[in-house]
Each structure stands twice: as structure tokens, then as C-alpha cells.
Design an enzyme around this catalytic site. Sequence first.
Site, short mmCIF file in Angstrom:
data_model
loop_
_atom_site.label_atom_id
_atom_site.label_comp_id
_atom_site.label_asym_id
_atom_site.label_seq_id
_atom_site.Cartn_x
_atom_site.Cartn_y
_atom_site.Cartn_z
N GLU A 143 0.82 -1.21 0.00
CA GLU A 143 0.00 0.00 0.00
C GLU A 143 0.86 1.27 0.00
O GLU A 143 1.64 1.48 0.93
CB GLU A 143 -0.91 0.04 1.24
CG GLU A 143 -1.75 1.29 1.33
CD GLU A 143 -2.47 1.43 2.67
OE1 GLU A 143 -3.43 2.21 2.73
OE2 GLU A 143 -2.05 0.77 3.65
N GLU A 240 -11.37 3.15 6.64
CA GLU A 240 -10.24 3.44 7.51
C GLU A 240 -10.21 4.93 7.82
O GLU A 240 -9.36 5.68 7.32
CB GLU A 240 -8.92 2.99 6.86
CG GLU A 240 -7.76 2.98 7.85
CD GLU A 240 -6.45 2.60 7.22
OE1 GLU A 240 -5.72 1.79 7.83
OE2 GLU A 240 -6.13 3.09 6.12
#
Length: 262
Positions: A143, A240
Site C-alpha cells: 500500500e 479506515e
Amino acid sequence: MPRFAANLSMMYQEHPFLERFGAAAHDGFSGVEYLFPYAFEARDIASRLHEHGLTQALFNAPPGDWDKGERGIAALPGRDDEFKRGIATALDYAEALGNTHIHVMAGVVGPHDDRARMRATYIENLAYAAKEAAARGRTILIEPINTRNMPGYFLNRQDDAHQIRTEIGAPNLKVQFDLYHAQIVEGDLAVKLRSTIANVGHIQIAGVPDRHEPDEGEVNYPYLLKLIDELGYAGWVGCEYVPRGRTSDGLSWFKRWNAEHA
């Protein structure tokens, strides 16, 4: 319709961790993710997942010493043995919890670090992780993370992540597309989704710039979520974000989306 997973590291912090599973299920989430499970026995987490009918979408491999500022060790030379032990631990937890995706964090670059050496280490460790994960039916994710929230993080751009994925060539190595991080670093989200979606293994969302609910800020999430659906993405969308207040009180966006797409 995108499947939303509540991020229990950021959401529902008004509850102890193991009670967050029930709170998320009560609010209508069918999946959960979080940073790390390792402070708890896998069987205790698994029982919460089973009790509340939740799917474990994602967690991270061990990151090194988080409390001392480490944010992954995959790109850190000399930490190979520790990295391999961490991958074994993560795969054991994934088998117990049922998730197929594990995010491997790269680490932080210091001002005097040899970036080329770190990249070589990163590629070698990711190739190892992907091979080990493939043998157990799992997918490894990398990521790009913005350096405003995580100063010095090694991997920051989607194109760099996809280049590394291509270079390694493992079919079970995918890129995690966090729209919050990508907007801060590079923008052009819709174009990037269209061009890379085939190799995206997980998506995350949050409002920009403050990382609150995705119903505020500069990113048009109704448009992007519709696009993600149109592109045929079948994975999870992780929420998130840091709620503005009590988590449940800020879920009008989630309830509205579900009602409109029922």
C-alpha cells in the site's frame, strides 16, 4: 455494490477492541479490518467473527516495533529473518480468522538510508512473502501511504507500487488502493482506478483532508464508489477513517448508500 468493512483500529474506539465486532455488526457491517490482531489469541477473535457473522477482510503483517516508530520492516536490510517469522505468524492468523488478504508494510526511510538497497530488500522480501502466501491460498498486498500521516514511509505512489508488483510477477501480489492516501499524494483517482483496478486487491476510504467520514471533504465518494462498482471490483472497501464523534452517529453516509443500493 461495494462491500464495506469497518476498520476496528480507527472506528468504534468508544468500545474495547473485542466489543467492536458486535458494534460493527449491529450497525450493518458485514466485514471488518484492523491494523494488527497479534495482541489477542486468534481463537478469541475468530469467536467474535463467528458470533456476529462477520468476515475478516484484512490485517497487516507484524510491523516491527510499532511503539518505537517502526512502520514495517519489508524494506529494511538486515531484518530478513524477523520478516520471515512475521509472515509465518500472519499466515497462521489468516488461516484461523479466514481472511485471504494480508498487507505487508514497507518501513520508513531515514535521511541517510540507501534507498536503492532498501528497494532491493523490499522486492526480495515481497517475493518471499508472496511465495509463502500462495502455498496457503493467500494474497499479499502493498500500500502506498502518504508522508503527511506517515513521514518517511518508503512507498508513496500507486504507479511505484504497480511497478514493483509487475517486477516481482507473483499473481497473488496485489496493490492496496487507499483513496485517502492517493488523493493527498497524487490525485486523479478515477483515472487511476480505471487503469489499475485489475491488480487492486483492496480499497480503503476516508474523507480528505481530515480523515473523517467519507461524507465530507474534497473527494466525491458517491461518484467513486459507483465507479468502483461499474469497474466490477469484487473486493472489500475498508472504512479506515477517524470518526468525528461516536462511530455510530457518523454512519448516515453508510446507511444512505445501503438504502439507495438495496
